[in-house]
Write an enzyme that holds these catalytic residues in place. Structure first.
Site, PDB file in Angstrom:
ATOM      1  N   LYS A   1      -3.248   0.505 129.122  1.00  0.00           N
ATOM      2  CA  LYS A   1      -1.812   0.327 129.306  1.00  0.00           C
ATOM      3  C   LYS A   1      -1.003   1.506 128.753  1.00  0.00           C
ATOM      4  O   LYS A   1       0.112   1.750 129.188  1.00  0.00           O
ATOM      5  CB  LYS A   1      -1.356  -0.980 128.682  1.00  0.00           C
ATOM      6  CG  LYS A   1      -1.891  -2.173 129.469  1.00  0.00           C
ATOM      7  CD  LYS A   1      -1.420  -3.506 128.931  1.00  0.00           C
ATOM      8  CE  LYS A   1      -1.857  -4.650 129.834  1.00  0.00           C
ATOM      9  NZ  LYS A   1      -3.308  -4.905 129.770  1.00  0.00           N
TER      10      LYS A   1
HETATM   11  C1  LIG Z   1      -4.047  -5.527 130.749  1.00  0.00           C
HETATM   12  C2  LIG Z   1      -5.515  -5.367 130.707  1.00  0.00           C
HETATM   13  C3  LIG Z   1      -6.334  -5.654 131.825  1.00  0.00           C
HETATM   14  C4  LIG Z   1      -5.797  -6.226 133.115  1.00  0.00           C
HETATM   15  O1  LIG Z   1      -4.995  -5.330 133.831  1.00  0.00           O
HETATM   16  P1  LIG Z   1      -4.005  -5.844 134.977  1.00  0.00           P
HETATM   17  O2  LIG Z   1      -3.194  -4.680 135.340  1.00  0.00           O
HETATM   18  O3  LIG Z   1      -3.186  -6.949 134.339  1.00  0.00           O
HETATM   19  O4  LIG Z   1      -4.830  -6.372 136.099  1.00  0.00           O
HETATM   20  C5  LIG Z   1      -7.689  -5.405 131.722  1.00  0.00           C
HETATM   21  N1  LIG Z   1      -8.228  -4.948 130.568  1.00  0.00           N
HETATM   22  C6  LIG Z   1      -7.484  -4.672 129.474  1.00  0.00           C
HETATM   23  C7  LIG Z   1      -8.153  -4.181 128.235  1.00  0.00           C
HETATM   24  C8  LIG Z   1      -6.101  -4.858 129.508  1.00  0.00           C
HETATM   25  O5  LIG Z   1      -5.359  -4.590 128.408  1.00  0.00           O
END
Ligand SMILES: *Cc1c(COP(=O)(O)O)cnc(C)c1O
Length: 473
Positions: free
Chosen positions: A113
């Site tokens: 993120k």
């Molecule tokens: C947010 C997250 C996901 C999922 O991603 P999306 O964009 O919500 O599909 C997967 N793995 C980790 C470690 C995350 O923080």
């Protein structure tokens, strides 16, 4: 380029306006009127670009109302070796045969993120300055999102952040990451309750129109278009990293929750990037696996969401999914409106008659991974390759291996680093020291700053009043 809503009832808007938005005013999600098409000649020109140069080439086709020099400045301040630990920003490493790992988690909070959120923080600050506006970000987090937001927005002008987390429910590492921040504009609030209680408080404050206007409330959740845009870049970067010509096709396996990450891959494919398949990997919360295999989308109530060992994918509804369905339904916004109003009231929908398009035209496939799968995958990769992956990444690799076709090259997204989820790693492998980046050494020993409140929206409102000056009514 103008942006419209999937529900068709919002007037076309500029990128800068969409950047600060959550839901569109008509309840839909904002997206560009069309996706720019990148031909093979341009792909060739992009093949050798550095990450920031590639990001600029892609983003300037979407952020057309920001002067190029300003956009470039935002991007160059965001994608640096200092912030992401290496010049590649999202380096690819080979695992075995035709499976590669795309390292998306080398930013400040060790989860993918950061790649988007770091851009968003700088872009927010820029746009607010231009508009002479300010914003109060309120959010609820069970871990990854909140810390990525705080590290992106810390110390930024005209932005205050109030992040709610469930008291005592996050991992020691996640707590330390968030609560050790000392920036004046970051306010950590631990609520005596669960994650859902935190989210309910955020909703209650957002729905209080008077309060929202007085304090310029905003969010940075996963439906934000700026986040999706920033994620498109690494699909191109990774494709170039594992191919030598644009005649080659590459597939991606993405551990998915809210469909944000893989939605960016879908858009990259629509733009003309030669992606073979987009593989949606879910954990026990498998609403997306069901849809992409059977065509039925049946979101679940929050009380039926499983609490798993890949917790960042513990969702009952995939909030970005509407962006894909809009395209699948040939931009029929009336139908999208009808289907997702149904979802809001707990109903699902069935598009099984469109599965041919979902799979062939749009290239989607899906699989599921459970706690046992995840532990086995973590252990096997460590024993066979000395490769340590986090539980979410393990889900993606498990599904990739299961679905891989003859000769198919698959890039698996690494969405977090293992040290963030040490408990599960140790459950899989046994006691061990898990490597961590130097900047997180001693993190757990730092003093922590957090206010603990009862589960009442009014108490959070009071905190906001205390630190933010209200606009005149
Ligand atoms: C947010 C997250 C996901 C999922 O991603 P999306 O964009 O919500 O599909 C997967 N793995 C980790 C470690 C995350 O923080």
């Amino acid at each position: 380029m103008k942006y419209i809503s999937t529900r068709g009832q919002t007037k076309p808007m500029d990128f800068s306006d969409v950047l600060l938005m959550g839901l569109a005013p008509d309840g839909g999600l904002m997206l560009p009127e069309h996706y720019p098409h990148i031909d093979r000649t341009v792909l060739d020109e992009w093949r050798t670009l550095s990450y920031p140069k590639l990001a600029m080439a892609i983003m300037q086709r979407f952020a057309t109302d920001i002067p190029a020099a300003d956009l470039q400045d935002i991007i160059e301040r965001t994608y640096t070796t200092e912030v992401f630990g290496n010049a590649e920003i999202t380096p690819v490493r080979k695992l075995e045969n035709d499976i590669h790992i795309l390292g998306l988690s080398n930013g400040p909070t060790l989860a993918f993120k950061d790649v988007a959120m770091q851009f968003l923080g700088n872009a927010f600050e820029y746009v607010l300055k231009k508009k002479e506006a300010r914003i109060t970000i309120i959010g609820a987090t069970s871990g990854d999102t909140g810390s990525a937001a705080e590290y992106a927005l810390r110390g930024k002008d005209n932005i205050e952040v109030f992040m709610l987390s469930p008291h005592g429910k996050m991992s020691e590492f996640q707590r330390a990451q968030m609560y050790s921040l000392t920036d004046d504009n970051i306010h950590n609030i631990a609520i005596d309750g669960m994650f859902d209680d935190c989210q309910d408080i955020v909703k209650a404050l957002q729905q209080d129109a008077e309060f929202k206007a007085a304090y310029n409330l905003g969010t940075v959740n996963s439906i934000n278009w700026g986040r999706i845009l920033a994620q498109i870049v690494y699909y191109f970067k990774a494709y170039f990293a594992v191919t030598s010509s644009n005649d080659e096709q590459v597939s991606f396996s993405i551990p998915s929750g809210n469909f944000g990450n893989i939605c960016a891959g879908h858009i990259a494919r629509e733009m003309g990037l030669p992606i073979g398949r987009l593989i949606v990997a879910t954990n026990e919360n498998d609403v997306l696996n069901d849809f992409f295999n059977k065509g039925a989308y049946q979101p679940r109530p929050t009380d039926q969401t499983h609490i798993t060992s890949s917790p960042s994918m513990d969702i009952s509804k995939a909030s970005n999914f509407e962006r894909f369905v809009y395209l699948l339904l040939d931009k029929d916004s009336a139908r999208v409106h009808e289907l997702f109003e149904g979802v809001k009231s707990g109903q699902g929908f069935d598009l099984s008659d469109l599965m041919e398009a979902v799979n062939s035209r749009y290239g989607f496939a899906a699989g599921k991974s459970t706690h046992t799968d995840r532990l086995q995958t973590i252990k096997a990769l460590y024993e066979q390759h000395g490769e340590l992956v986090d539980p979410h990444t393990a889900d993606g690799i498990k599904v990739a291996k299961e679905l891989q076709q003859d000769g198919e090259i698959i890039i698996c997204a690494e969405t977090a680093l293992p040290v963030k989820f040490a408990e599960t790693i140790i459950e899989a492998i046994g006691p061990m020291d898990i490597a961590r980046p130097a900047h997180t050494e001693g993190l757990e020993d730092l003093p922590q700053h957090v206010v603990i409140l009862d589960n009442k929206a009014e108490l959070v409102a009071e905190q906001i009043r205390q630190y933010v000056k209200a606009n005149p009514a």
